[in-house]
Design a protein around this motif. Structure first.
Motif, short mmCIF file in Angstrom:
data_model
loop_
_atom_site.label_atom_id
_atom_site.label_comp_id
_atom_site.label_asym_id
_atom_site.label_seq_id
_atom_site.Cartn_x
_atom_site.Cartn_y
_atom_site.Cartn_z
N VAL A 1 46.78 46.53 18.47
CA VAL A 1 46.80 45.07 18.58
C VAL A 1 48.08 44.52 17.94
N ALA A 2 48.46 45.10 16.80
CA ALA A 2 49.68 44.64 16.12
C ALA A 2 50.89 44.85 17.02
N LYS A 3 50.98 46.05 17.60
CA LYS A 3 52.12 46.34 18.47
C LYS A 3 52.18 45.34 19.63
N GLN A 4 51.03 45.11 20.25
CA GLN A 4 51.01 44.17 21.39
C GLN A 4 51.35 42.75 20.94
N SER A 5 50.86 42.41 19.74
CA SER A 5 51.10 41.05 19.23
C SER A 5 52.59 40.81 19.01
N ASP B 1 47.77 51.05 0.24
CA ASP B 1 48.22 49.72 -0.19
C ASP B 1 49.63 49.40 0.28
N LYS B 2 50.44 50.45 0.38
CA LYS B 2 51.85 50.17 0.65
C LYS B 2 52.25 50.44 2.08
N SER B 3 51.32 51.02 2.86
CA SER B 3 51.65 51.28 4.25
C SER B 3 52.07 49.98 4.91
N ASN B 4 53.15 50.05 5.62
CA ASN B 4 53.72 48.85 6.21
C ASN B 4 53.33 48.76 7.68
N LEU B 5 52.43 47.84 7.98
CA LEU B 5 51.88 47.74 9.32
C LEU B 5 52.96 47.42 10.35
N ILE B 6 53.91 46.58 9.95
CA ILE B 6 54.92 46.17 10.93
C ILE B 6 55.84 47.35 11.27
N GLU B 7 56.14 48.14 10.25
CA GLU B 7 56.96 49.32 10.49
C GLU B 7 56.23 50.29 11.42
N MET B 8 54.92 50.46 11.17
CA MET B 8 54.14 51.35 12.01
C MET B 8 54.06 50.83 13.44
N ALA B 9 53.84 49.53 13.57
CA ALA B 9 53.75 48.94 14.92
C ALA B 9 55.08 49.11 15.64
N GLU B 10 56.18 48.98 14.91
CA GLU B 10 57.48 49.14 15.56
C GLU B 10 57.75 50.59 15.95
N SER B 11 57.30 51.50 15.10
CA SER B 11 57.43 52.92 15.46
C SER B 11 56.64 53.22 16.73
N LYS C 1 56.13 51.13 19.13
CA LYS C 1 56.94 50.57 20.22
C LYS C 1 58.09 51.51 20.59
N ASN C 2 58.75 52.04 19.56
CA ASN C 2 59.86 52.98 19.76
C ASN C 2 59.43 54.31 20.34
N GLY C 3 58.11 54.58 20.26
CA GLY C 3 57.66 55.89 20.73
C GLY C 3 57.90 57.00 19.73
N THR C 4 58.08 56.66 18.45
CA THR C 4 58.24 57.73 17.46
C THR C 4 56.91 58.11 16.82
N CYS C 5 55.85 57.35 17.12
CA CYS C 5 54.52 57.79 16.73
C CYS C 5 53.50 57.32 17.77
N PHE C 6 52.25 57.81 17.66
CA PHE C 6 51.30 57.69 18.76
C PHE C 6 49.89 57.37 18.28
N LEU C 7 49.06 56.87 19.20
CA LEU C 7 47.69 56.50 18.85
C LEU C 7 46.65 57.35 19.57
N SER C 8 47.10 58.27 20.38
CA SER C 8 46.16 59.14 21.09
C SER C 8 46.84 60.48 21.30
N ASN C 9 46.05 61.44 21.78
CA ASN C 9 46.59 62.79 21.83
C ASN C 9 47.46 63.09 23.03
N LEU C 10 47.03 62.56 24.16
CA LEU C 10 47.74 62.96 25.36
C LEU C 10 48.44 61.77 26.00
N PRO C 11 49.60 62.02 26.56
CA PRO C 11 50.26 60.95 27.30
C PRO C 11 49.31 60.41 28.36
N LYS C 12 49.32 59.10 28.55
CA LYS C 12 48.43 58.47 29.54
C LYS C 12 48.71 59.00 30.94
N GLN C 13 50.00 59.08 31.25
CA GLN C 13 50.40 59.50 32.59
C GLN C 13 50.86 60.94 32.52
N PRO C 14 50.49 61.73 33.51
CA PRO C 14 51.05 63.08 33.56
C PRO C 14 52.56 62.98 33.64
#
Ligand code: FES
Ligand code: FES
Lengths: 155, 155
Positions: B17-21, B125-135, B137-150
């Motif tokens: 939600v943060a990333k989309q926001s 406490d110190k995890s930065n949500l905006i940094e994570m959301a931006e990562s 967006k950049n595709g340097t981290c992920f929220l699921s195991n497999l790419p959505k599209q083959p």
DNA sequence: CCTAAACAGGATAAAATTATCCTGTTTAGT
DNA sequence: ACTAAACAGGATAATTTTATCCTGTTTAGG
């Protein structure tokens, strides 16, 4: 919560049995459950798993109980205890619940959590049971919250 | 396992939600559940708790959904998310299940575990949500195991 | 003002974890 | 042999966590 209740009880049980074993004493279920303040039938189940996993030895019959060969105590790790009880324990899983914790497809906290995981695994692998059992004997650490006897039990 | 499944889903949901926001988009339950690969009705319950806990905002009706005020994203921590979902979460508890983790009556792994706990709390406490959301967006981290599209979906 | 898409929330169901019960077997001591 | 104390293990129960279902309310848009 890092460990399940079953694992917590299991670790405390093994430590108590280890301490008693250092003094050449076997421990009965009743003693263990009372010492660690846990329900006896549940502790019974957990001890069964620990026996099957070769973490402790059980002796049936009157004057039986559980013990650990003193020479074996230093070989046992928290990892051994935890895996004997919780086959599915895996400190290597993703903190966010991804099916796989992976360097090439990391979750957003992977890099921060990685170091913590390493410390957890190291704690579990390197924890020295004999040192812990001896600290218990010395009274520098404890397996339950409250002293068994009230301090003011004079007269 | 450090977090409950509900917390894991919650963290992943909030990050999506943060990333989309950040891109001015609201997220529907359907999108969230699909993105994080979690059961939609369960995610619905978790989102309700996050709304009550003022972590995310929900908008009802057609073209509604969940969002986070972009200016708020940097204020939100993992601690906020986890406590909104799991009132009883307490990273300060004893690793061995003693009712109280105490310096004066420590369990046998207290001293080793103390440092780990400190790191967990600091991460939360110190995890930065905006940094994570931006990562994300950049595709340097992920929220699921497999790419959505083959990958091989040419032609 | 009607509809369809979206969240809210109570109730319920399924699964996992924790806890208990009961019967059986072993064994030291009499 | 008999008995009592102790563990073993299957079955069951209670609780918590995870997941689903159903009905209600909100709201943009025609
Ligand atoms: S991918 Fe989440 S902790 Fe490694
Ligand atoms: S007393 Fe166990 S971790 Fe502090």
């Amino acid at each position: 919560m890092l460990f399940t209740k079953a694992c917590e009880y299991g670790i405390r049980s093994v430590l108590f049995v280890a301490k008693q074993s250092l003094e050449g004493k076997r421990s009965t279920l009743k003693e263990i459950a009372s010492e660690i303040e846990a329900p006896q039938p549940f502790v019974a189940k957990i001890m069964q798993q620990l026996v099957r996993g070769n973490v402790v030895v059980s002796v049936k019959g009157i004057s039986g109980g559980f013990y650990i060969e003193p020479s074996q105590i230093k070989e046992i790790t928290l990892t051994n205890i935890v895996f004997a009880i919780d086959k599915n324990f895996d400190s290597k899983l993703c903190a966010m619940g991804l099916k796989e914790c992976s360097e090439v497809r990391p979750c957003p906290i992977h890099h921060t959590y990685k170091a913590i995981k390493k410390d957890i695994i190291s704690m579990m692998d390197k924890s020295n049971l004999i040192e812990m059992a001896e600290s218990l004997k010395n009274g520098t650490c404890f397996l339950s919250n409250l002293p068994k006897q009230p301090i003011n039990n004079l007269q």
